[in-house]
Design a protein around this motif. Structure first.
Motif, PDB file in Angstrom:
ATOM      1  N   ASP A   1      51.041  33.733  52.811  1.00  0.00           N
ATOM      2  CA  ASP A   1      50.274  33.377  51.618  1.00  0.00           C
ATOM      3  C   ASP A   1      51.221  33.109  50.454  1.00  0.00           C
ATOM      4  N   GLY A   2      50.965  32.033  49.730  1.00  0.00           N
ATOM      5  CA  GLY A   2      51.759  31.673  48.568  1.00  0.00           C
ATOM      6  C   GLY A   2      52.929  30.754  48.866  1.00  0.00           C
ATOM      7  N   TRP A   3      53.397  30.712  50.104  1.00  0.00           N
ATOM      8  CA  TRP A   3      54.563  29.908  50.431  1.00  0.00           C
ATOM      9  C   TRP A   3      54.307  28.398  50.389  1.00  0.00           C
ATOM     10  N   PRO A   4      53.141  27.903  50.788  1.00  0.00           N
ATOM     11  CA  PRO A   4      52.927  26.456  50.629  1.00  0.00           C
ATOM     12  C   PRO A   4      53.017  26.003  49.164  1.00  0.00           C
ATOM     13  N   ALA A   5      52.443  26.775  48.250  1.00  0.00           N
ATOM     14  CA  ALA A   5      52.513  26.425  46.823  1.00  0.00           C
ATOM     15  C   ALA A   5      53.942  26.549  46.306  1.00  0.00           C
ATOM     16  N   LEU A   6      54.671  27.542  46.796  1.00  0.00           N
ATOM     17  CA  LEU A   6      56.071  27.706  46.400  1.00  0.00           C
ATOM     18  C   LEU A   6      56.886  26.497  46.836  1.00  0.00           C
ATOM     19  N   TYR A   7      56.695  26.065  48.071  1.00  0.00           N
ATOM     20  CA  TYR A   7      57.429  24.900  48.567  1.00  0.00           C
ATOM     21  C   TYR A   7      57.088  23.652  47.746  1.00  0.00           C
TER      22      TYR A   7
ATOM     23  N   ALA B   1      64.433  31.390  41.438  1.00  0.00           N
ATOM     24  CA  ALA B   1      64.650  32.440  42.432  1.00  0.00           C
ATOM     25  C   ALA B   1      64.019  33.759  42.001  1.00  0.00           C
ATOM     26  N   THR B   2      64.226  34.114  40.746  1.00  0.00           N
ATOM     27  CA  THR B   2      63.761  35.400  40.229  1.00  0.00           C
ATOM     28  C   THR B   2      62.252  35.433  40.027  1.00  0.00           C
ATOM     29  N   GLU B   3      61.707  34.378  39.446  1.00  0.00           N
ATOM     30  CA  GLU B   3      60.290  34.383  39.057  1.00  0.00           C
ATOM     31  C   GLU B   3      59.342  33.790  40.098  1.00  0.00           C
ATOM     32  N   GLU B   4      59.836  32.917  40.943  1.00  0.00           N
ATOM     33  CA  GLU B   4      58.957  32.229  41.891  1.00  0.00           C
ATOM     34  C   GLU B   4      59.163  32.701  43.335  1.00  0.00           C
ATOM     35  N   VAL B   5      60.421  32.767  43.770  1.00  0.00           N
ATOM     36  CA  VAL B   5      60.702  33.110  45.164  1.00  0.00           C
ATOM     37  C   VAL B   5      60.625  34.617  45.396  1.00  0.00           C
ATOM     38  N   ALA B   6      61.318  35.385  44.572  1.00  0.00           N
ATOM     39  CA  ALA B   6      61.406  36.839  44.793  1.00  0.00           C
ATOM     40  C   ALA B   6      60.047  37.535  44.892  1.00  0.00           C
ATOM     41  N   PRO B   7      59.068  37.186  44.055  1.00  0.00           N
ATOM     42  CA  PRO B   7      57.777  37.868  44.172  1.00  0.00           C
ATOM     43  C   PRO B   7      57.072  37.641  45.516  1.00  0.00           C
ATOM     44  N   LEU B   8      57.458  36.606  46.241  1.00  0.00           N
ATOM     45  CA  LEU B   8      56.820  36.328  47.529  1.00  0.00           C
ATOM     46  C   LEU B   8      57.600  36.894  48.714  1.00  0.00           C
ATOM     47  N   ALA B   9      58.732  37.526  48.452  1.00  0.00           N
ATOM     48  CA  ALA B   9      59.570  38.025  49.541  1.00  0.00           C
ATOM     49  C   ALA B   9      58.850  39.071  50.387  1.00  0.00           C
ATOM     50  N   GLU B  10      58.204  40.017  49.747  1.00  0.00           N
ATOM     51  CA  GLU B  10      57.542  41.095  50.502  1.00  0.00           C
ATOM     52  C   GLU B  10      56.407  40.550  51.366  1.00  0.00           C
ATOM     53  N   ILE B  11      55.596  39.679  50.803  1.00  0.00           N
ATOM     54  CA  ILE B  11      54.492  39.124  51.597  1.00  0.00           C
ATOM     55  C   ILE B  11      55.032  38.252  52.724  1.00  0.00           C
ATOM     56  N   GLY B  12      56.140  37.572  52.456  1.00  0.00           N
ATOM     57  CA  GLY B  12      56.770  36.783  53.507  1.00  0.00           C
ATOM     58  C   GLY B  12      57.271  37.665  54.639  1.00  0.00           C
ATOM     59  N   ASP B  13      57.845  38.815  54.276  1.00  0.00           N
ATOM     60  CA  ASP B  13      58.314  39.753  55.293  1.00  0.00           C
ATOM     61  C   ASP B  13      57.150  40.369  56.063  1.00  0.00           C
ATOM     62  N   ARG B  14      56.080  40.686  55.359  1.00  0.00           N
ATOM     63  CA  ARG B  14      54.930  41.324  56.019  1.00  0.00           C
ATOM     64  C   ARG B  14      54.181  40.349  56.914  1.00  0.00           C
ATOM     65  N   GLN B  15      53.910  39.153  56.408  1.00  0.00           N
ATOM     66  CA  GLN B  15      53.088  38.201  57.163  1.00  0.00           C
ATOM     67  C   GLN B  15      53.920  37.339  58.109  1.00  0.00           C
ATOM     68  N   GLY B  16      55.047  36.863  57.633  1.00  0.00           N
ATOM     69  CA  GLY B  16      55.845  35.953  58.439  1.00  0.00           C
ATOM     70  C   GLY B  16      55.073  34.684  58.784  1.00  0.00           C
ATOM     71  N   ALA B  17      55.711  33.800  59.498  1.00  0.00           N
ATOM     72  CA  ALA B  17      55.017  32.620  60.012  1.00  0.00           C
ATOM     73  C   ALA B  17      54.263  33.049  61.262  1.00  0.00           C
ATOM     74  N   ARG B  18      53.073  32.509  61.435  1.00  0.00           N
ATOM     75  CA  ARG B  18      52.272  32.909  62.586  1.00  0.00           C
ATOM     76  C   ARG B  18      51.480  31.714  63.111  1.00  0.00           C
ATOM     77  N   LEU B  19      51.070  31.820  64.360  1.00  0.00           N
ATOM     78  CA  LEU B  19      50.280  30.777  64.999  1.00  0.00           C
ATOM     79  C   LEU B  19      48.806  31.145  64.863  1.00  0.00           C
ATOM     80  N   VAL B  20      48.041  30.286  64.184  1.00  0.00           N
ATOM     81  CA  VAL B  20      46.620  30.520  63.972  1.00  0.00           C
ATOM     82  C   VAL B  20      45.863  29.281  64.448  1.00  0.00           C
ATOM     83  N   ASP B  21      45.034  29.456  65.468  1.00  0.00           N
ATOM     84  CA  ASP B  21      44.250  28.345  66.020  1.00  0.00           C
ATOM     85  C   ASP B  21      45.118  27.134  66.357  1.00  0.00           C
ATOM     86  N   GLY B  22      46.281  27.388  66.939  1.00  0.00           N
ATOM     87  CA  GLY B  22      47.155  26.304  67.386  1.00  0.00           C
ATOM     88  C   GLY B  22      48.001  25.673  66.295  1.00  0.00           C
ATOM     89  N   ALA B  23      47.974  26.220  65.082  1.00  0.00           N
ATOM     90  CA  ALA B  23      48.780  25.674  63.988  1.00  0.00           C
ATOM     91  C   ALA B  23      49.630  26.790  63.378  1.00  0.00           C
TER      92      ALA B  23
END
Length: 116
Positions: free
Chosen positions: A74-80, A47-69
């Motif tokens: 950024d970084g969340w697929p590798a985190l998962y 949580a501290t070293e892997e998830v928390a550093p991606l929180a801000e980018i997750g908040d800024r970018q969020g999930a989005r629809l790009v070319d129908g997908a």
């Protein structure tokens, strides 16, 4: 920066939620106090070293629809992928199905840290 409250969660599980007596009475099979601490510690580290550093980018970018997908931040697929490879998705699943067969309270504690 977020730091998972591992010690507080461990104390609450053991002394408020009844995990310590369940361990002492053998109601949780081979699960030991040391193993519980190790699981919580690693969940907290993740949580501290892997998830928390991606929180801000997750908040800024969020999930989005790009070319129908749907594109995740950024970084969340590798985190998962790291989360799944660490076996976190199978904490409470039956060992017969590749799970770890751990009590739900450990899963809930880990989720609390990851969602924190």
């Amino acid at each position: 920066m977020y730091k998972a409250p591992v010690e507080e969660i461990a104390f609450t599980l053991k002394h408020v939620a009844g995990l310590a007596p369940a361990l002492e009475n053998g109601r949780l099979g081979d699960l030991t106090d040391d193993l519980v601490d190790a699981i919580l510690s690693e969940a907290g580290r993740f949580a501290t070293e892997e998830v928390a550093p991606l929180a801000e980018i997750g908040d800024r970018q969020g999930a989005r629809l790009v070319d129908g997908a749907v594109k995740t931040p950024d970084g969340w697929p590798a985190l998962y992928k790291a989360w799944a490879q660490g076996g976190w998705n199978s904490l409470t699943a039956a060992p017969d199905f590749g799970g770890q067969g751990l009590p739900h309270m450990l899963h809930v504690a880990a989720l609390e840290m990851w969602n924190g």
